[in-house]
Design a protein around this motif. Structure first.
Motif, PDB file in Angstrom:
ATOM      1  N   LEU A   1      30.303  41.231  35.051  1.00 52.74           N
ATOM      2  CA  LEU A   1      30.506  40.457  33.891  1.00 52.74           C
ATOM      3  C   LEU A   1      30.245  41.323  32.839  1.00 52.74           C
ATOM      4  CD1 LEU A   1      32.484  38.408  33.200  1.00 52.74           C
ATOM      5  CD2 LEU A   1      30.000  36.556  33.406  1.00 52.74           C
ATOM      6  N   ASN A   2      31.391  41.180  31.922  1.00 56.89           N
ATOM      7  CA  ASN A   2      30.501  41.489  30.724  1.00 56.89           C
ATOM      8  C   ASN A   2      31.573  41.298  29.512  1.00 56.89           C
ATOM      9  OD1 ASN A   2      29.533  42.733  28.080  1.00 56.89           O
ATOM     10  ND2 ASN A   2      30.374  44.440  28.682  1.00 56.89           N
ATOM     11  N   LYS A   3      30.859  39.506  28.988  1.00 55.66           N
ATOM     12  CA  LYS A   3      31.987  39.031  28.328  1.00 55.66           C
ATOM     13  C   LYS A   3      30.956  38.397  26.881  1.00 55.66           C
ATOM     14  CE  LYS A   3      34.886  34.583  27.849  1.00 55.66           C
ATOM     15  NZ  LYS A   3      34.911  32.884  28.628  1.00 55.66           N
ATOM     16  N   GLN A   4      31.954  38.519  25.428  1.00 57.02           N
ATOM     17  CA  GLN A   4      31.046  38.547  24.085  1.00 57.02           C
ATOM     18  C   GLN A   4      31.629  37.917  23.053  1.00 57.02           C
ATOM     19  OE1 GLN A   4      28.539  41.349  22.926  1.00 57.02           O
ATOM     20  NE2 GLN A   4      29.160  43.576  24.656  1.00 57.02           N
ATOM     21  N   ALA A   5      31.554  36.916  22.883  1.00 51.00           N
ATOM     22  CA  ALA A   5      32.625  35.983  21.576  1.00 51.00           C
ATOM     23  C   ALA A   5      32.521  35.218  20.782  1.00 51.00           C
ATOM     24  CB  ALA A   5      32.747  35.103  22.450  1.00 51.00           C
ATOM     25  N   PHE A   6      31.922  35.528  20.053  1.00 49.99           N
ATOM     26  CA  PHE A   6      32.194  34.531  18.611  1.00 49.99           C
ATOM     27  C   PHE A   6      32.505  33.960  18.210  1.00 49.99           C
ATOM     28  CE2 PHE A   6      31.551  39.560  17.604  1.00 49.99           C
ATOM     29  CZ  PHE A   6      30.513  38.727  17.170  1.00 49.99           C
ATOM     30  N   GLN A   7      31.875  32.675  17.488  1.00 52.02           N
ATOM     31  CA  GLN A   7      32.895  31.263  16.624  1.00 52.02           C
ATOM     32  C   GLN A   7      32.021  30.974  15.382  1.00 52.02           C
ATOM     33  OE1 GLN A   7      30.854  28.242  19.527  1.00 52.02           O
ATOM     34  NE2 GLN A   7      32.386  28.173  21.520  1.00 52.02           N
ATOM     35  N   ASP A   8      33.102  30.516  15.271  1.00 54.14           N
ATOM     36  CA  ASP A   8      32.542  29.687  13.694  1.00 54.14           C
ATOM     37  C   ASP A   8      31.884  28.873  13.299  1.00 54.14           C
ATOM     38  OD1 ASP A   8      32.724  30.118  10.523  1.00 54.14           O
ATOM     39  OD2 ASP A   8      34.721  30.434   9.998  1.00 54.14           O
TER      40      ASP A   8
END
Length: 239
Positions: A183-190
């Motif tokens: 698994l490789n999951k990268q995300a952004f949140q404001d």
């Protein structure tokens, strides 16, 4: 009173029975297997006649060849190795189609499904330590990164150029053991003025040696952040 005597064996006598043909008759006290009688009435030929030698070779498959003490000792040693000194009673397939092992646990006989570990083992295996040494078995290794990203003036990109790249991912004795990122999951949140980055990575680790050491490291792609928080967790999922 004991008799003082000397035992003579292997002596034989010959008598000339045909002078012209030079034919001799040999007379001896040699004994044949059929002449020796055991206490149960059977002869040596009947009891031992089928034995045609002794071997220490596991590959010999002959019902007339007897096993040597060396061969039986090696067999006994291997039996103890495979049965944990006799604690493992049997391995069988249950009605559910699963493979089970039956073994002694103290005074009790316990059934255990192969490939499973019990709740206590599972609880003890869960670790938030960043230790790099793993014991024999199958493991899940979870790594997460949390970062606050500083705003870049004039940059309207909602994902402001930050990420974590794996620098190194190795395991000792790679011909026997294995490590694979699943698994490789990268995300952004404001988060208002700033951006919050979260990266999650899961590795499947299979250790076939007694222990193995992993080396996993990451490199962030930008200095535009306030700090990186790293969390790790590992769970043993089977023996």
């Amino acid at each position: 009173m004991a008799i003082n005597e000397k035992i003579v064996t292997g002596r034989k006598f010959r008598r000339l029975i045909d002078k012209e043909a030079k034919l001799w008759q040999r007379m001896s006290w040699w004994t044949k297997a059929s002449d020796v009688e055991f206490d149960d009435g059977k002869t040596a030929e009947q009891k031992l006649g089928n034995i045609n030698g002794i071997t220490s070779d596991f590959s010999v498959n002959d019902e007339n060849i007897a096993a040597s003490s060396n061969l039986t000792n090696r067999s006994y040693t291997r039996f103890n190795e495979f049965t944990d000194n006799g604690k493992i009673h049997r391995i069988f397939v249950g009605e559910d189609g699963k493979t089970y092992i039956e073994y002694e646990d103290g005074a009790d006989t316990v059934l255990k499904k192969l490939g499973d570990i019990d709740d206590e083992e599972l609880t003890n295996s869960v670790s938030t330590s960043s230790g790099t040494k793993f014991t024999k078995g199958t493991w899940l290794y979870y790594v997460s990164h949390g970062v606050t990203i500083a705003p870049i003036e004039g940059n309207s990109n909602p994902n402001p150029g930050f990420g974590m790249t794996m620098k190194q991912c190795t395991i000792s004795d790679p011909d026997i053991n294995s490590i694979k990122r699943v698994l490789n999951k990268q995300a952004f949140q404001d988060g208002g003025g700033n951006k919050a980055y979260c990266g999650s990575f899961i590795y499947l680790i299979k250790v076939n040696t007694d222990t193995a050491t992993i080396n996993i490291s990451y490199q962030n792609s930008s200095n535009n952040h306030y700090g990186i928080i790293t969390n790790v967790c590992r769970v043993k999922i089977s023996d």
